[in-house]
Enzyme design. Structure first.
Site: not given
Length: 282
Positions: A162, A263
């Site tokens: 990520e 998220e």
């Protein structure tokens, strides 16, 4: 209700809820049922035990049971990443105790993924450490990521890398899509497994000022998971200015059919009330 929501343009999108940022007003073991009550049957998690990479088996079993009892599928899980939320941004590139803790966690997280049917394990890289040669950290990171990729492969999962954002994570070295994809490519070259993939988080990339359309066009084929939040504020879609419906549509047209993790922060309301945007689309 399955997490297949049709947006305002008639396109279907598979959303899952990140239980480490939503429903945190509840104890961990109550969150899967709360997500199910809100209409979701898929969830993801940061590593829930921030103090230990190797929690007691009873705690792992209890979380597995909570997921099963709620009828929720775990579709994404972080490896141990230190104090997250908090000052840490991963452990695998941090020499010494933190790297050791990451290695101790690899098999634990992979086994949990295998027994829950979780197909994606996210390995946060870790902050730069003052006084340590960045090249040494990168060598350690690659070594640990290779270990993690092999364990993920045995569990039938992909290994996600990520990119975060520089304003909120100034010591984290992967703060652009190209920097994260470069690591993905290195891991795949080192293992030959091809199971490392990019975690494309539209909020983080927007905070970096990247051209999100260009990122999608260039890297969808390398993307193993997508996460969203609006910007500014990291709130629900519609609370900021990101054209998330258009961006998700572009991802679908580019061939992405995987999960989209919610998220985002619910704001000053209960998490269950933060999904009203789904009635009209992202």
């Amino acid at each position: 209700m399955a997490p297949h929501f049709t947006n305002g343009r008639g396109a279907e999108q598979r959303f899952d809820v990140n239980l480490s940022i939503l429903f945190t007003e509840l104890p961990l073991l109550e969150r899967p049922a709360a997500a199910a009550a809100a209409g979701f049957d898929a969830v993801e998690l940061w590593w829930p035990w921030t103090d230990t990479p190797t929690p007691p088996r009873a705690e792992l079993d209890a979380l597995r049971k909570a997921l099963d009892d709620a009828g929720t599928r775990l579709v994404g899980l972080n490896f141990y990443a230190g104090q997250l939320p908090g000052p840490d941004r991963g452990a695998l590139s941090v020499p010494g105790e933190e790297s050791d803790r990451f290695r101790a966690n690899i098999e634990v997280a992979a086994e949990f993924a295998a027994t829950t049917g979780c197909g994606a394990l996210n390995a946060l890289y870790g902050n730069r450490v003052e006084g340590v040669d960045p090249r040494a950290q990168d060598e350690l990171a690659l070594e640990n990521l290779v270990r993690a990729a092999h364990a993920a492969d045995q569990a039938g999962a992909s290994l996600l890398i990520e990119a975060l954002n520089r304003p909120e994570s100034p010591l984290y070295p992967l703060v652009s899509a190209p920097s994260a994809v470069e690591v993905v490519d290195k891991v795949n070259a080192a293992t030959g497994l091809g199971n490392a993939a990019f975690l494309l988080d539209l909020y983080h990339l927007s905070m970096n000022g990247e051209d999100l359309n260009e990122v999608i066009d260039r890297y969808t084929g390398t993307t193993g998971h997508v996460q969203i939040a609006d910007n500014p504020g990291r709130g629900a879609p519609g609370t900021g200015s990101l054209p998330l419906e258009d961006l998700l549509g572009r991802l679908r047209k580019a061939g992405y059919t995987g999960w989209v993790g919610l998220e985002y922060k619910p704001g000053d309301r209960p998490s269950a009330e933060s999904f009203d945007w789904l009635a009209t689309g992202a």
